[in-house]
Design a protein around this motif. Structure first.
Motif, short mmCIF file in Angstrom:
data_model
loop_
_atom_site.label_atom_id
_atom_site.label_comp_id
_atom_site.label_asym_id
_atom_site.label_seq_id
_atom_site.Cartn_x
_atom_site.Cartn_y
_atom_site.Cartn_z
N UNK A 65 -56.02 77.61 5.07
CA UNK A 65 -54.75 78.31 4.88
C UNK A 65 -54.91 79.53 3.98
N UNK A 66 -55.72 79.41 2.92
CA UNK A 66 -55.86 80.51 1.98
C UNK A 66 -56.58 81.70 2.59
N UNK A 67 -57.51 81.45 3.51
CA UNK A 67 -58.17 82.58 4.17
C UNK A 67 -57.16 83.39 4.95
N UNK A 68 -56.29 82.72 5.70
CA UNK A 68 -55.27 83.45 6.47
C UNK A 68 -54.27 84.14 5.56
N UNK A 69 -53.86 83.43 4.49
CA UNK A 69 -52.87 84.01 3.58
C UNK A 69 -53.45 85.22 2.84
N UNK A 70 -54.70 85.13 2.42
CA UNK A 70 -55.32 86.25 1.71
C UNK A 70 -55.43 87.48 2.60
N UNK A 71 -55.86 87.29 3.85
CA UNK A 71 -55.95 88.42 4.79
C UNK A 71 -54.57 89.01 5.04
N UNK A 72 -53.57 88.15 5.21
CA UNK A 72 -52.21 88.63 5.44
C UNK A 72 -51.68 89.40 4.22
N UNK A 73 -51.96 88.88 3.02
CA UNK A 73 -51.48 89.54 1.80
C UNK A 73 -52.12 90.91 1.63
N UNK A 74 -53.42 91.00 1.90
CA UNK A 74 -54.11 92.28 1.78
C UNK A 74 -53.59 93.29 2.79
N UNK A 75 -53.41 92.87 4.04
CA UNK A 75 -52.89 93.79 5.06
C UNK A 75 -51.47 94.23 4.74
#
Length: 432
Positions: A68-78
């Motif tokens: 979940x954190x990998x997806x959330x981190x990528x989403x937050x950066x974008x």
């Protein structure tokens, strides 16, 4: 502000700094969980501790966090990149570092990336079987803290994305940055140095590079001057453009090449201006926001009016502060500095806006004159003459570009009141 502290502040504001720090912390926590297992007895049984966690259960928990954190981190950066792009388009590209370097955004993204790395390393450790029962207990407690940190970061991120990119939020952060720079400048405009005038004769220190003066360290210069019996005349201000031959300081006294090199090292010269020690840059970027708002493609006069109010408030609050020169001994008596005048700051704040405001809506024109009138009334000794001169120049532009005579007549009346007010004696409400 110490030069090393200035550099550290810039370095720590980089978007990658906190994520790297959190990642290192995550690795450290996992390693400590393994090493701390020695604190438990070797023959520890599950019935002897209140909570037991199997390796498979802990691996599943960490697997959920990692995915979940990998997806959330990528989403937050974008999302952050999109918001910064929007902020640059609606406000000013020069204000973007105030968002990308914002601690809330960097901390939130750092928690996401750090939690991901913590989970990956924990899964690797569990899969390799290096954790004993005590180690798994410590890892489980650390995982609970990570989960709580992620929940807190998610709530904070929702708040952050609701304000990033808004013009009002941008002007608020610009106002805070400019106010801090004015505080470092001081009411007397000397950065804590002694006032210097004339053309001193001594050893000249050249800039040695091309760029803008971002900061100078008066504390380090004072130490050098005291140790070597010197008086150092600083010839540049933060925000000034320099080249290789530009003289940044004149040293009065006996100084060898090593001392002159050390003095040059106390000046930080970079590719662009910064907000930390340069209030003029803050006023300039605020003016850029107002000018963009007045452009035909944006056509947002309310934002220009808001920026004019912010500029007026910053200058008024600064002018009403007690002058540091009233103190008997300045902090850096051996450093002589050409003071930054109130007229210079007023010109930086209002003149760029006056170019576009001359052909803008009447409410923007009146807001500009209203701000100048307020400053002339609040601190006549500091701003009255400069405000009248700027108002006269602005009226000449507005009259040449305007066509509706009643509007021009109303502006002339406001400008005339300002000019008359500077000619009448007023009781000063400011020490400057």
């Amino acid at each position: 502000m110490n030069g090393y502290w200035f550099l550290f502040r810039r370095f720590s504001r980089a978007l990658w700094f906190l994520p790297a720090l959190f990642c290192a912390s995550a690795v450290l926590v996992v390693i400590l969980a393994y090493l701390s297992a020695n604190l438990f007895p070797e023959g520890l049984e599950e019935s002897a501790i209140p909570i037991t966690v199997s390796a498979d259960a802990l691996r599943n928990i960490l697997g959920i966090v990692a995915s979940s954190m990998l997806a959330v981190a990528v989403f937050a950066l974008s999302t952050l990149v999109n918001l910064l792009t929007s902020a640059a388009q609606t406000g000013s590209p020069r204000a973007v570092p105030l968002f990308s370097g914002n601690r809330a955004a960097r901390t939130t993204i750092s928690v996401f990336i750090g939690a991901f790395l913590f989970s990956i390393i924990g899964i690797i450790g569990l899969s390799s079987g290096i954790y004993t029962l005590g180690g798994r207990l410590i890892l489980f407690i650390a995982t609970l803290f990570v989960v709580f940190a992620v929940v807190w970061a998610l709530i904070r991120w929702v708040r952050e994305i609701s304000v990033v990119g808004r013009v009002v939020e941008m002007t608020s952060r610009l106002e805070d940055a400019t106010r801090q720079a004015l505080d470092r400048l001081g009411r007397d405009g000397l950065y804590g140095c002694s006032a210097g005038e004339g053309s001193p004769i001594g050893h000249e220190v050249a800039a040695g590079s091309v760029g803008f003066v971002q900061h100078f360290d008066p504390h380090a210069l004072q130490d050098l001057a005291e140790d070597n019996g010197l008086v150092i005349h600083v010839r540049v201000r933060p925000g000034d453009y320099v080249d290789h031959a530009a003289i940044i300081a004149v040293v009065v006294g006996e100084a060898d090449e090593a001392v002159l090199k050390a003095i040059r090292g106390d000046f930080i010269i970079g590719e662009e201006r910064t907000f930390d020690s340069d209030p003029g840059f803050g006023f300039l970027v605020l003016a850029d926001v107002a000018r963009r708002a007045l452009s035909p493609g944006v056509n947002d006069p309310s934002t220009a009016n808001h920026v004019l109010t912010v500029q007026t408030r910053l200058l008024a609050n600064w002018a009403l502060k007690k002058k540091e020169e009233e103190r008997k001994d300045p902090p850096y008596p051996r450093i002589r500095f050409m003071p930054v005048s109130p007229e210079r700051l007023l010109d930086k704040a209002f003149r760029p806006i006056s170019y576009e405001a001359a052909s803008a809506a009447p409410d923007v024109q009146q807001a500009l004159l209203r701000g100048l009138t307020s400053l002339a009334r609040i601190s006549p000794n500091a701003f009255a003459k400069a405000a009248a001169t700027l108002a006269e120049d602005f009226m000449a532009r507005a009259a040449s570009e305007g066509s509706h005579q009643p509007d021009i007549a109303a502006l002339r009346k406001v400008a005339a009141d300002l000019t008359e007010g500077t000619e009448r004696p007023r009781p000063s409400t400011s020490s400057g």
